[in-house]
Design an enzyme around this catalytic site. Structure first.
Site, PDB file in Angstrom:
ATOM      1  N   SER A   4       0.851  -1.191   0.000  1.00  0.00           N
ATOM      2  CA  SER A   4       0.000   0.000   0.000  1.00  0.00           C
ATOM      3  C   SER A   4       0.883   1.235   0.000  1.00  0.00           C
ATOM      4  CB  SER A   4      -0.892   0.007   1.254  1.00  0.00           C
ATOM      5  OG  SER A   4      -1.474   1.281   1.464  1.00  0.00           O
ATOM      6  N   TYR A  11      -3.299  -0.722   9.973  1.00  0.00           N
ATOM      7  CA  TYR A  11      -3.210  -1.056   8.547  1.00  0.00           C
ATOM      8  C   TYR A  11      -1.822  -0.748   8.000  1.00  0.00           C
ATOM      9  CZ  TYR A  11      -4.396  -1.098   3.564  1.00  0.00           C
ATOM     10  OH  TYR A  11      -4.424  -1.373   2.219  1.00  0.00           O
TER      11      TYR A  11
END
Length: 254
Positions: free
Chosen positions: A138, A151
Site C-alpha cells: 500500500s 493497517y
C-alpha cells in the site's frame, strides 16, 4: 506478450475488487485461476463471470489466518506458478484508538495471512520449477496516512516479507515483488463511505477521489494490468521491488 498459458495462479481475496479484477484478467490471459476466499459464497460471482467468459477458474473456502486451512488448500491445489497475496482487511484508527482486539485482527489477516500463504506456496512453486509471488502492499508503507495505524503497520510488514522472500529464493527461480496502490474504487470503498458518511456520500467520494493528484481513484483493472506484467515472463528480470500505482500520490502530493 503477457500470456499466462499453462500457468496456475492462486489469488487470495479474489472474489471482489482488485482481487477479482486480477483473477479475471489472468484467466483471460490463459491461466488456470484458483480463488481463495473466506467462504464459497464470497467467490461465487467472480467464478460465474470468469467461467461465462470462457476462463478456467476454481474457488476454495479458506481462512488465510489459519495455517492449517491454508496448508490444506494449497495441498489440494497442487503445484502452482503464481501466487497473488491480495486478501486483507482495513482498519481506521490512531495507535491510541486501536483496541488490542482490532490490532490482532488486522495482523492475523494482513500479516499472518500473507505469511501462511507464502509458507504453503513455496513448496508448490518448487514443484513447478519456480514462479512468481506478488504481494499487495500500500502507499501506506511510503507515506504517513492519518488514522491508519494498524493497517500501515501490517502493510509495512508485507513489504519486508517481500524483500526477504525475494532474497531467500532468488536462487530457486522464485521472484517476489509487491504493489502499493493508492485509493482504488472498489465495493469496499463504496461500503466504507456509506457506513461512515451516510449523509454526504457524494461529497466524500469526490474528496477521496481528489486526494490523488491525478484527480480520481484508480480502477481495479488498472491494478490488474500491472499485476499481469509483474507475473508474466516479460518481467523475468524483476524481483525484490515494490511498484506504487497511486495517481501521483507519493511523489506529487504537497
Amino acid at each position: 506478450m503477457f500470456s499466462l498459458q499453462n500457468k496456475k495462479a492462486v489469488v487470495t481475496g479474489g472474489g471482489s475488487g482488485i482481487g477479482k479484477a486480477i483473477a479475471s484478467l489472468f484467466a483471460k490471459q490463459g491461466a488456470e485461476v484458483h480463488i481463495v476466499e473466506l467462504t464459497e459464497e464470497s467467490a461465487k460471482e467472480a467464478v460465474a463471470e470468469i467461467s461465462a467468459a470462457g476462463g478456467k477458474v476454481f474457488s476454495h473456502a479458506c481462512n488465510v489466518a489459519s495455517q492449517q486451512e491454508v496448508l490444506a488448500t494449497f495441498e489440494k491445489i497442487g503445484n502452482i506458478n503464481i501466487l497473488i497475496n491480495n486478501a486483507g482487511i482495513a482498519h481506521v484508527g490512531k495507535v491510541e484508538t486501536t483496541p488490542e482486539a482490532d490490532f490482532d485482527r488486522v495482523m492475523s489477516v494482513n500479516v499472518k495471512g500473507v505469511y501462511n500463504c507464502l509458507y504453503a506456496a513455496i513448496p508448490q512453486l518448487r514443484l513447478s520449477g519456480g514462479g512468481v509471488i506478488l504481494n499487495m502492499a500500500s502507499i501506506a508503507v511510503w507515506v504517513g496516512l492519518s488514522d491508519r495505524f494498524a493497517y500501515s503497520t501490517a502493510k509495512g510488514a508485507v513489504m519486508s516479507m517481500t524483500l526477504s522472500v525475494a532474497k531467500d529464493y532468488i536462487g530457486e527461480n522464485i521472484r517476489c515483488n509487491s504493489m502499493s496502490p493508492a485509493r482504488v474504487h472498489t465495493p469496499f470503498v463504496d461500503g466504507f463511505i456509506a457506513k461512515n458518511y451516510p449523509d454526504n456520500q457524494d461529497e466524500m467520494f469526490d474528496k477521496l477521489s481528489k486526494s490523488q493528484p491525478i484527480g480520481r481513484m484508480g480502477k481495479p483493472e488498472e491494478v490488474a494490468a500491472l499485476a499481469l506484467f509483474l507475473c508474466s515472463d516479460e518481467a523475468g528480470f524483476i524481483t525484490g521491488s515494490d511498484y506504487p500505482i497511486d495517481g501521483g500520490f507519493i511523489k506529487l502530493n504537497s
